[in-house]
Design a protein around this motif. Structure first.
Motif, PDB file in Angstrom:
ATOM      1  N   SER A  49     -14.275  24.529 -11.492  1.00  0.00           N
ATOM      2  CA  SER A  49     -13.594  23.982 -10.269  1.00  0.00           C
ATOM      3  C   SER A  49     -13.985  23.773  -9.096  1.00  0.00           C
ATOM      4  CB  SER A  49     -12.230  24.696 -10.066  1.00  0.00           C
ATOM      5  OG  SER A  49     -11.281  23.969  -9.220  1.00  0.00           O
ATOM      6  N   LEU A  65     -16.453  20.592  -9.835  1.00  0.00           N
ATOM      7  CA  LEU A  65     -15.825  19.415  -9.847  1.00  0.00           C
ATOM      8  C   LEU A  65     -15.299  18.894  -8.605  1.00  0.00           C
ATOM      9  CD1 LEU A  65     -13.762  20.127 -13.074  1.00  0.00           C
ATOM     10  CD2 LEU A  65     -15.523  18.575 -12.823  1.00  0.00           C
ATOM     11  N   LEU A  66     -14.930  19.837  -7.664  1.00  0.00           N
ATOM     12  CA  LEU A  66     -14.406  19.461  -6.432  1.00  0.00           C
ATOM     13  C   LEU A  66     -15.786  18.843  -5.395  1.00  0.00           C
ATOM     14  CD1 LEU A  66     -12.041  19.193  -4.253  1.00  0.00           C
ATOM     15  CD2 LEU A  66     -13.088  21.459  -3.542  1.00  0.00           C
ATOM     16  N   HIS A 107     -16.101  15.351  -6.795  1.00  0.00           N
ATOM     17  CA  HIS A 107     -15.059  14.439  -6.318  1.00  0.00           C
ATOM     18  C   HIS A 107     -15.799  13.781  -4.872  1.00  0.00           C
ATOM     19  CE1 HIS A 107     -11.482  12.930  -4.662  1.00  0.00           C
ATOM     20  NE2 HIS A 107     -11.395  13.798  -3.786  1.00  0.00           N
ATOM     21  N   VAL A 111     -12.883  13.390 -11.977  1.00  0.00           N
ATOM     22  CA  VAL A 111     -13.137  14.733 -12.029  1.00  0.00           C
ATOM     23  C   VAL A 111     -12.149  15.352 -11.074  1.00  0.00           C
ATOM     24  CG1 VAL A 111     -15.589  14.351 -12.191  1.00  0.00           C
ATOM     25  CG2 VAL A 111     -14.686  13.978  -9.978  1.00  0.00           C
ATOM     26  N   VAL A 112     -11.604  14.890  -9.978  1.00  0.00           N
ATOM     27  CA  VAL A 112     -10.490  15.623  -9.228  1.00  0.00           C
ATOM     28  C   VAL A 112      -9.332  15.807 -10.057  1.00  0.00           C
ATOM     29  CG1 VAL A 112      -9.431  13.500  -8.247  1.00  0.00           C
ATOM     30  CG2 VAL A 112      -9.518  15.726  -6.970  1.00  0.00           C
ATOM     31  N   HIS A 122     -10.143  18.988 -11.871  1.00  0.00           N
ATOM     32  CA  HIS A 122     -10.074  20.057 -10.970  1.00  0.00           C
ATOM     33  C   HIS A 122      -8.609  20.509 -10.708  1.00  0.00           C
ATOM     34  CE1 HIS A 122     -10.398  21.865  -7.003  1.00  0.00           C
ATOM     35  NE2 HIS A 122      -9.516  21.020  -6.511  1.00  0.00           N
ATOM     36  N   GLY A 176      -7.020  24.109 -11.481  1.00  0.00           N
ATOM     37  CA  GLY A 176      -6.374  24.877 -10.289  1.00  0.00           C
ATOM     38  C   GLY A 176      -4.901  25.219 -10.654  1.00  0.00           C
ATOM     39  N   VAL A 201     -13.032  28.038  -4.267  1.00  0.00           N
ATOM     40  CA  VAL A 201     -13.539  26.809  -4.989  1.00  0.00           C
ATOM     41  C   VAL A 201     -14.488  26.135  -3.913  1.00  0.00           C
ATOM     42  CG1 VAL A 201     -12.799  24.599  -5.424  1.00  0.00           C
ATOM     43  CG2 VAL A 201     -11.525  26.649  -6.386  1.00  0.00           C
ATOM     44  N   ALA A 261     -18.419  24.893  -3.912  1.00  0.00           N
ATOM     45  CA  ALA A 261     -18.717  23.269  -3.406  1.00  0.00           C
ATOM     46  C   ALA A 261     -19.695  23.469  -2.472  1.00  0.00           C
ATOM     47  CB  ALA A 261     -17.487  22.529  -2.999  1.00  0.00           C
ATOM     48  N   ASN A 317      -3.059  22.321  -2.495  1.00  0.00           N
ATOM     49  CA  ASN A 317      -3.428  23.609  -3.509  1.00  0.00           C
ATOM     50  C   ASN A 317      -2.245  24.683  -3.497  1.00  0.00           C
ATOM     51  OD1 ASN A 317      -5.667  22.732  -4.484  1.00  0.00           O
ATOM     52  ND2 ASN A 317      -7.104  23.794  -3.015  1.00  0.00           N
TER      53      ASN A 317
END
Length: 320
Positions: free
Chosen positions: A75, A78-79, A82, A163-164, A167, A171, A187, A191, A233
């Motif tokens: 995750s 991916l963030l 993004h 990608v987001v 993600h 999540g 996460v 990142a 989130n």
């Protein structure tokens, strides 16, 4: 936070989140630093701000499974991708173009949610989603893909959208068993490490920037990250990923208006009308989601277990 202690309608935190993330593209445009540096310090400063709130959840770390750590790591990657793709797109195209393509996120989330979680969306909610996406498309209609540079920016924005979406779906799954603040912290930490490695590999300097740039890094951490991504989130515990993605459709409206005022990027009549359509579609989607949640709650309360006649979906407290 205990859901039962939260009585504010869900539209309020969603509106705050939309306004906050609308400033993100403005701050990125204002900074002269590479986007990978902006994103790294944005998340690093956010981590520092979050420490007092996440410290109480530190004992959770030793109870997490290897699979959960792997999912958190994925995750975070991916963030990072993004931010790298989307913030990079803002350097190549206009705010309206970049944010409009980002608003296609609900499509990818809806497909992914159906494949991964068998999560169904009502026909009326899907219709509202289509209306909002049509309106969002009108916002950027005048300046999408008019040059090679803009096309490159468009492609980066679409990649960032895909990608987001993944993600967010990861999540949604992890937040069923992990506190939202701990999830966000872990996460963001991953990142930051990804960006640090990226910058070192490409010899991108991570110091020597102006005071204005450092101020923008801090603003990026406080406004769109804490009051945007962290808030969303947290809301993933109360509503579906598709609902959050639909709410984010409000970003092109806010970002485009801010771009007019702060960046002197013009907005056509078509884009203005499209913004109104986005808000209309968003409103009906939230209303349909609320109705669907109430129907689910009614079905649950009609079948009490162990003498308990009040079995509620906690998300019922979050009224649109």
């Amino acid at each position: 936070m205990n859901n039962h202690s939260f009585k504010i309608p869900v539209i309020i935190p969603i509106t705050i989140g939309i306004i906050a993330i609308s400033f993100s593209s403005i701050f990125v445009k204002w900074s002269t630093a590479p986007v990978s540096v902006q994103a790294m310090f944005r998340l690093l400063f956010t981590l520092i701000l979050m420490i007092p709130f996440v410290w109480k959840h530190r004992n959770w770390l030793k109870n997490l499974t290897v699979k959960t750590y792997i999912m958190l790591f994925l995750s975070g990657i991916l963030l990072a991708l993004h931010f790298l793709f989307w913030m990079g797109s803002l350097k190549l195209t206009t705010v309206a173009s970049s944010t409009i393509l980002l608003s296609l996120q609900p499509i990818f989330v809806m497909i992914g949610a159906y494949i991964g979680f068998k999560e169904k969306t009502s026909k009326s909610a899907m219709l509202s989603m289509v209306v909002a996406i049509i309106g969002a498309s009108m916002i950027g209609w005048g300046d999408i893909g008019i040059s090679i540079t803009n096309i490159q920016g468009d492609i980066l924005s679409v990649l960032g959208t895909i990608v987001v979406a993944i993600h967010m779906l990861i999540g949604q799954s992890l937040l069923k068993s992990i506190p939202s603040t701990l999830y966000s912290f872990m996460v963001f930490l991953v990142a930051v490490m990804v960006f640090a490695l990226y910058n070192m590999t490409l010899d991108i300097p991570m110091t020597g920037y102006s005071h204005a740039d450092w101020g923008i890094f801090l603003l990026l951490a406080i406004v769109p990250t804490v009051f945007g991504h962290v808030l969303f989130n947290w809301l993933l515990k109360q509503v579906t990923a598709a609902t959050i993605s639909m709410a984010i459709l409000g970003e092109p409206v806010g970002a485009s208006l801010l771009a007019i005022l702060l960046l002197n990027e013009p907005l056509s009549l078509t884009q203005f009308i499209g913004g109104l359509i986005v808000l209309l579609g968003l409103y009906f989607f939230l209303q349909n989601t609320r109705k669907q949640h109430k129907n689910n709650t009614a079905k649950m309360t009609s079948k009490p277990r162990n003498g308990d006649s009040i079995i509620k979906d906690e998300r019922d407290n979050f009224q649109a």
